[in-house]
Design a protein around this motif. Structure first.
Motif, mmCIF file in Angstrom:
data_model
loop_
_atom_site.group_PDB
_atom_site.id
_atom_site.type_symbol
_atom_site.label_atom_id
_atom_site.label_comp_id
_atom_site.label_asym_id
_atom_site.label_seq_id
_atom_site.Cartn_x
_atom_site.Cartn_y
_atom_site.Cartn_z
ATOM 1 N N ALA A 162 0.848 -1.192 0.000
ATOM 2 C CA ALA A 162 0.000 0.000 0.000
ATOM 3 C C ALA A 162 0.883 1.242 0.000
ATOM 4 C CB ALA A 162 -0.907 -0.007 1.227
ATOM 5 N N ASP A 163 0.402 2.301 -0.657
ATOM 6 C CA ASP A 163 1.145 3.562 -0.642
ATOM 7 C C ASP A 163 0.815 4.330 0.636
ATOM 8 O OD1 ASP A 163 -1.361 4.786 -1.078
ATOM 9 O OD2 ASP A 163 -0.978 5.140 -3.205
ATOM 10 N N ALA A 164 1.280 5.558 0.742
ATOM 11 C CA ALA A 164 1.077 6.365 1.947
ATOM 12 C C ALA A 164 -0.400 6.617 2.240
ATOM 13 C CB ALA A 164 1.823 7.693 1.813
ATOM 14 N N GLU A 165 -1.242 6.555 1.214
ATOM 15 C CA GLU A 165 -2.685 6.758 1.394
ATOM 16 C C GLU A 165 -3.426 5.442 1.622
ATOM 17 O OE1 GLU A 165 -4.488 9.478 -1.503
ATOM 18 O OE2 GLU A 165 -2.443 9.991 -2.085
ATOM 19 N N GLY A 166 -2.690 4.336 1.682
ATOM 20 C CA GLY A 166 -3.313 3.034 1.902
ATOM 21 C C GLY A 166 -3.884 2.402 0.646
ATOM 22 N N LEU A 167 -3.518 2.928 -0.527
ATOM 23 C CA LEU A 167 -4.023 2.400 -1.795
ATOM 24 C C LEU A 167 -2.985 1.485 -2.441
ATOM 25 C CD1 LEU A 167 -5.623 5.674 -3.200
ATOM 26 C CD2 LEU A 167 -6.760 3.807 -1.973
ATOM 27 N N TYR A 168 -3.479 0.485 -3.153
ATOM 28 C CA TYR A 168 -2.623 -0.498 -3.823
ATOM 29 C C TYR A 168 -2.588 -0.219 -5.317
ATOM 30 C CZ TYR A 168 -2.543 -3.257 0.435
ATOM 31 O OH TYR A 168 -2.341 -3.681 1.720
ATOM 32 N N THR A 169 -1.402 -0.308 -5.905
ATOM 33 C CA THR A 169 -1.259 -0.152 -7.348
ATOM 34 C C THR A 169 -1.479 -1.502 -8.003
ATOM 35 O OG1 THR A 169 0.262 1.696 -7.102
ATOM 36 C CG2 THR A 169 0.307 0.522 -9.206
ATOM 37 N N ILE A 170 -2.404 -1.526 -8.950
ATOM 38 C CA ILE A 170 -2.780 -2.751 -9.647
ATOM 39 C C ILE A 170 -2.381 -2.613 -11.105
ATOM 40 C CG2 ILE A 170 -4.684 -4.300 -10.248
ATOM 41 C CD1 ILE A 170 -4.276 -4.021 -7.200
ATOM 42 N N GLY A 171 -1.718 -3.584 -11.601
ATOM 43 C CA GLY A 171 -1.300 -3.644 -12.998
ATOM 44 C C GLY A 171 -0.854 -5.061 -13.270
ATOM 45 N N TRP A 172 0.261 -5.422 -12.635
ATOM 46 C CA TRP A 172 0.781 -6.790 -12.618
ATOM 47 C C TRP A 172 0.961 -7.383 -14.010
ATOM 48 C CZ3 TRP A 172 -3.674 -8.132 -8.836
ATOM 49 C CH2 TRP A 172 -3.452 -7.517 -7.607
ATOM 50 N N SER A 173 1.185 -6.539 -15.001
ATOM 51 C CA SER A 173 1.361 -6.981 -16.392
ATOM 52 C C SER A 173 0.105 -7.627 -16.959
ATOM 53 C CB SER A 173 2.551 -7.943 -16.522
ATOM 54 O OG SER A 173 3.725 -7.340 -16.063
ATOM 55 N N TRP A 174 -1.045 -7.332 -16.379
ATOM 56 C CA TRP A 174 -2.308 -7.834 -16.898
ATOM 57 C C TRP A 174 -2.893 -6.777 -17.823
ATOM 58 C CZ3 TRP A 174 -5.188 -9.832 -11.916
ATOM 59 C CH2 TRP A 174 -4.430 -10.850 -11.329
ATOM 60 N N SER A 175 -3.778 -7.176 -18.692
ATOM 61 C CA SER A 175 -4.369 -6.259 -19.666
ATOM 62 C C SER A 175 -5.632 -5.598 -19.111
ATOM 63 C CB SER A 175 -4.662 -6.994 -20.976
ATOM 64 O OG SER A 175 -5.398 -8.164 -20.731
ATOM 65 N N TRP A 176 -5.439 -4.704 -18.142
ATOM 66 C CA TRP A 176 -6.544 -3.941 -17.561
ATOM 67 C C TRP A 176 -6.940 -2.820 -18.509
ATOM 68 C CZ3 TRP A 176 -8.882 -5.659 -13.318
ATOM 69 C CH2 TRP A 176 -8.171 -6.447 -12.412
ATOM 70 N N ASP A 177 -8.212 -2.490 -18.507
ATOM 71 C CA ASP A 177 -8.678 -1.347 -19.274
ATOM 72 C C ASP A 177 -9.800 -0.675 -18.496
ATOM 73 O OD1 ASP A 177 -8.637 0.442 -21.332
ATOM 74 O OD2 ASP A 177 -9.359 -0.947 -22.848
ATOM 75 N N ASP A 178 -9.951 0.617 -18.692
ATOM 76 C CA ASP A 178 -11.067 1.312 -18.063
ATOM 77 C C ASP A 178 -12.249 1.246 -19.020
ATOM 78 O OD1 ASP A 178 -9.281 2.864 -19.589
ATOM 79 O OD2 ASP A 178 -9.988 4.726 -18.733
ATOM 80 N N VAL A 179 -13.417 0.968 -18.444
ATOM 81 C CA VAL A 179 -14.608 0.730 -19.257
ATOM 82 C C VAL A 179 -15.782 1.531 -18.716
ATOM 83 C CG1 VAL A 179 -13.865 -1.603 -19.898
ATOM 84 C CG2 VAL A 179 -15.336 -1.287 -17.908
ATOM 85 N N ASP A 180 -16.819 1.596 -19.502
ATOM 86 C CA ASP A 180 -18.065 2.231 -19.102
ATOM 87 C C ASP A 180 -18.693 1.404 -17.977
ATOM 88 O OD1 ASP A 180 -20.652 3.247 -18.905
ATOM 89 O OD2 ASP A 180 -20.923 3.383 -21.066
ATOM 90 N N ALA A 181 -19.064 2.049 -16.893
ATOM 91 C CA ALA A 181 -19.657 1.348 -15.747
ATOM 92 C C ALA A 181 -20.912 0.572 -16.136
ATOM 93 C CB ALA A 181 -19.973 2.340 -14.632
ATOM 94 N N ALA A 182 -21.648 1.037 -17.136
ATOM 95 C CA ALA A 182 -22.874 0.357 -17.555
ATOM 96 C C ALA A 182 -22.591 -1.003 -18.188
ATOM 97 C CB ALA A 182 -23.648 1.230 -18.537
ATOM 98 N N ALA A 183 -21.350 -1.255 -18.581
ATOM 99 C CA ALA A 183 -20.990 -2.528 -19.214
ATOM 100 C C ALA A 183 -20.592 -3.594 -18.202
ATOM 101 C CB ALA A 183 -19.848 -2.309 -20.202
#
Length: 176
Positions: free
Chosen positions: A145-166
């Protein structure tokens, strides 16, 4: 283990766009390459899960950057835990398939590790172990976790941002 092998019935439900989700930008307002905006992230391994949405699961997070065209984002521990739990469930299903084809459990475990990275918690650390999958003894990634307690996610996976309705289920909208 039998329940892991039994496909779940998926009802044929028409697609209905959900109302706006608190904390997430309205559909189409988060430009693809602008870091710092909260969005919903998912991947092709989560596609085609039900008749009502394109993706079964999505995860709320903040875009940090792009890596080889894919999103790297940061998110809460709760959302990171949902990602790890989903990955572990999928790992167990694949391992059960190997066992169902007659492999002994240790062999089923090793066969699964050859096809799929192991993702686990070690205290507050997320350990992504791809050593057997990639045939590289150094291919282990540890996320803290970073200083704000958040985790960086990537891990060489093919993540993409999408429309929430999908997305059928969005993890983490309450933590935004």
């Amino acid at each position: 283990m039998h329940d892991l092998l039994t496909p779940q019935h998926q009802p044929n439900v028409p697609v209905i766009a959900p109302p706006g989700l608190p904390g997430l930008p309205p559909t189409g307002t988060a430009p693809a390459n602008v870091p710092g905006r909260w969005r919903v992230f998912t991947g092709d391994w989560l596609a085609n899960g039900c008749a009502c949405h394109l993706y079964t699961d999505g995860y709320a997070g903040e875009l940090i950057r792009r890596w080889n065209g894919w999103a790297v984002f940061r998110t809460s521990r709760t959302v990171a835990a949902a990602i790890v739990a989903h990955r572990q469930h999928t790992f167990i299903q694949l391992m059960a398939e190997h066992a169902g084809r007659g492999k002994r459990m240790p062999d089923a475990w090793l066969a699964t590790l050859g096809e799929f990275a192991s993702v686990t918690w070690l205290g507050s650390l997320i350990v992504v172990d791809r050593r057997r999958y990639s045939d590289d003894e150094t291919d282990v990634e540890i996320t803290t976790a970073d200083a704000e307690g958040l985790y960086t996610i990537g891990w060489s996976w093919s993540w993409d941002d999408v429309d929430a309705a999908a997305v059928h289920t969005i993890h983490g909208t309450d933590s935004i």
